[in-house]
Design a protein around this motif. Structure first.
Motif: not given
Length: 116
Positions: A38, A40, A55, A103, A107
């Motif tokens: 993922r 970030f 995020k 962030s 994640i």
């Protein structure tokens, strides 16, 4: 912080992170967490500045947006969960780093090795 490389260098200080360029457009350079792939931090140039999408916990999302005019609902991503940071020199480095760290924590999940 106003340069993409500063963001990438800082992001690489977190455990299990790698740099990715998944699109045909070389303008987009992402920092990803290796264990779940993922992203970030999404870095790109837009309107003469480097932008970073991070995020954000909805409880903090609006705080950052209200604190700095250069933090806005994310360009090209879900505006409820992502902010764009415009690196125009108006945001203190410590706060940019804090948003990136938050962030990363969001994640990477329960296996996160960074202190909250």
């Amino acid at each position: 912080m106003t340069e993409r490389q500063e963001i990438l260098d800082f992001g690489m200080t977190f455990p299990d992170v790698y740099i990715d360029t998944p699109f045909r457009d070389d303008n987009w350079v992402l920092l990803r967490y290796r264990k779940n792939k993922r992203a970030f931090a999404w870095t790109y140039e837009r309107k003469g500045h480097i932008w970073v999408n991070v995020k954000a916990d909805p409880m903090w999302r609006d705080f950052w947006r209200n604190e700095y005019p250069a933090v806005i609902p994310a360009y090209h991503q879900n505006k409820e969960h992502w902010n764009s940071i415009i690196l125009d020199g108006s945001i203190p480095e410590k706060d940019i780093k804090q948003m990136i760290k938050e962030s990363y924590i969001l994640i990477c999940g329960a296996g996160c090795a960074v202190r909250r």
